[in-house]
Write an enzyme that holds these catalytic residues in place. Structure first.
Site: not given
Ligand SMILES: Cc1cn([C@H]2C[C@H](O)[C@@H](COP(=O)(O)OP(=O)(O)OP(=O)(O)O)O2)c(=O)[nH]c1=O
Length: 199
Positions: A70
């Site tokens: 996360d």
């Molecule tokens: C700050 C930042 C976040 N992010 C993304 C990473 C994560 O995919 C998202 C944060 O949300 P998360 O809830 O961590 O992940 P998600 O919902 O995309 O995927 P999961 O199915 O694993 O829960 O933001 C970037 O791609 N680049 C960045 O610079």
């Protein structure tokens, strides 16, 4: 067999870079911060819940190892998750403008009998963003599905005056911490041993 419990294409790409074979698990858990829950505790809990939800899907395989992660943006103890719409994204970017925020990425690795976790914390300093820049950035669509409404791996890297920490951690899966956790389970990076699987 290693599984990635994530729908994030970024996490898939980053884990692929480590050269390990893995299957994908589609999980959907609510991401709701409890009242007074510290940001670090929240990020750790959600990563653990994602890995745990994934493990339930492959419970028939006793050798399954599941990775959940996360990522949240934290400014003054306020947690910025994924914005619901462009208006919320604009509000987040206005708040991040000209300031230093933290990006927390927790990684959990669970098997039927064991769980390990690591946390990556980065400090990101944004340049001042005027309304025209924010509007132009929103038009790229890159903010969608990204914690804090920006993606460092895209054009938003130009907003970053300073980064202290882990680029991959900000992007969603810290490679240093992840490789360390995998090694604890005897999974060695850059040595794929089996063909990827889908569960
Ligand atoms: C700050 C930042 C976040 N992010 C993304 C990473 C994560 O995919 C998202 C944060 O949300 P998360 O809830 O961590 O992940 P998600 O919902 O995309 O995927 P999961 O199915 O694993 O829960 O933001 C970037 O791609 N680049 C960045 O610079």
């Amino acid at each position: 067999m290693l599984y990635l419990a994530s729908k994030s294409p970024r996490r898939r790409e980053l884990l692929t870079r480590l050269g390990v074979d893995f299957g994908l698990l589609d999980i959907d858990i609510p991401e709701l911060r409890q009242p007074a829950e510290a940001p670090d505790d929240y990020v750790r809990r959600v990563a653990r819940e994602k890995a745990g939800a994934g493990l339930l899907e492959v419970v028939a395989n006793p050798s399954a190892l599941v990775l959940g992660s996360d990522t949240e943006v934290v400014l003054d103890d306020e947690v910025f998750g994924k914005p619901a719409d462009a208006g919320e994204a604009a509000g987040m970017l206005r708040r991040l403008s000209g300031r230093t925020h933290r990006v927390l990425s927790a990684v959990s690795l669970v098997s039927a009998g064991r769980e390990v976790q690591a946390m990556s914390e980065s400090r990101v300093t944004f340049t001042a963003l005027d309304d025209a820049t924010i509007a132009a950035y929103l038009a790229t669509g890159e903010w969608q599905g990204k914690a804090g409404a920006y993606a460092i791996q895209g054009v938003a890297e130009m907003f970053v005056e300073h980064l202290e920490g882990s680029f991959s951690g900000v992007m969603g899966l810290p490679l240093h911490e992840t490789s360390r956790l995998l090694a604890e389970f005897g999974v060695h990076v850059l040595q794929p041993s089996s063909t990827p699987d889908r569960a």
